[in-house]
Design an enzyme around this catalytic site. Structure first.
Site, short mmCIF file in Angstrom:
data_model
loop_
_atom_site.label_atom_id
_atom_site.label_comp_id
_atom_site.label_asym_id
_atom_site.label_seq_id
_atom_site.Cartn_x
_atom_site.Cartn_y
_atom_site.Cartn_z
N SER A 16 0.82 -1.22 0.00
CA SER A 16 0.00 0.00 0.00
C SER A 16 0.85 1.26 0.00
O SER A 16 0.51 2.24 -0.67
CB SER A 16 -0.96 0.01 1.19
OG SER A 16 -0.26 0.04 2.42
N MET A 90 11.63 -5.56 7.01
CA MET A 90 11.78 -5.81 8.44
C MET A 90 13.10 -6.49 8.81
O MET A 90 13.17 -7.26 9.75
CB MET A 90 10.59 -6.61 8.94
CG MET A 90 9.29 -5.83 8.82
SD MET A 90 7.83 -6.72 9.40
CE MET A 90 7.60 -7.91 8.08
N HIS A 109 7.95 4.77 10.13
CA HIS A 109 7.51 3.98 11.27
C HIS A 109 6.12 4.45 11.67
O HIS A 109 5.87 5.65 11.76
CB HIS A 109 8.49 4.15 12.44
CG HIS A 109 8.25 3.19 13.56
ND1 HIS A 109 8.84 1.96 13.61
CD2 HIS A 109 7.48 3.28 14.68
CE1 HIS A 109 8.45 1.32 14.71
NE2 HIS A 109 7.62 2.10 15.37
#
Length: 210
Positions: A16, A90, A109
């Site tokens: 997204s 990640m 973040h």
């Protein structure tokens, strides 16, 4: 000449933020191209979005991070990338890679760092923690990537009121909307201020006007 960015994402990312960045550049007809996206799983959901938007998508496994960084370095050099953008990536990049890659690396973040930073505190876990702590506000933070997890000099922040949110999922939806707005604008502001962020650029001279 268009600026060139690369997006690093994980195999679980739905893409997204990637699509929000792509759409922002396209809508405003900005001289920025997404040269490639990397995924660490061949069945990553983002792959379908890359194919639909005709953005090259490279499968680079992260099981061996040294090999991953070597392959990524080669891609960055081949495409003369000006900026690396993390979107759901990640894994920690090594200090050596960050020193030698020749362009800035940034991340977003879903909270106001540093309070909700740290290993394991990403995605829904952040929103859940913020909601359970009964915070009145969350937000989004764009920052340089360092060799520590979700740490680095902060570039931009946006506070989001969550006082009316009744669930962590509501918090997540509200914060994600702000991510999709802030990240592309921050990337464009950075690129607009510095036409060529290559090896000759000195980090000490970089400033940001948002």
């Amino acid at each position: 000449m268009s600026a060139r960015i690369a997006i690093l994402t994980s195999g679980m990312s739905r893409g997204s933020n990637f699509e929000a960045i792509f759409n922002y550049f396209h809508k405003h007809r900005l001289p920025v191209s997404i040269s490639f996206v990397t995924i660490n799983r061949e069945d990553a959901p983002i792959k379908e979005r890359c194919e639909r938007l005709k953005v090259p998508c490279h499968f680079l496994p992260t099981s061996d991070l040294a090999v991953f960084e070597e392959q990524l370095h080669a891609l960055v050099d081949a495409h003369r990338i000006d900026l690396i953008v993390l979107a759901g990536f990640m894994r920690k990049l090594s200090g050596e890679f960050l020193k030698t890659v020749g362009c800035p690396v940034i991340n977003i973040h879903p909270a106001l760092l540093p309070k909700y930073g740290g290993k394991g505190m990403y995605g829904m876990a952040v929103h859940q923690a913020v909601f359970e702590a009964r915070e009145g506000a969350s937000g989004v933070t764009v920052h340089y990537v360092s060799d520590e997890y979700d740490a680095g000099e902060i570039i931009a922040r946006k506070t989001v009121s969550i006082r009316q949110c009744k669930t962590a999922e509501e918090v997540a939806r509200k914060v994600l909307k702000e991510e999709h707005s802030l990240y592309p604008k921050t990337i464009w502001s950075l690129l607009r201020s510095h036409k060529r962020l290559r090896r000759s650029a000195k980090r000490s001279l970089i400033t940001y006007a948002l």
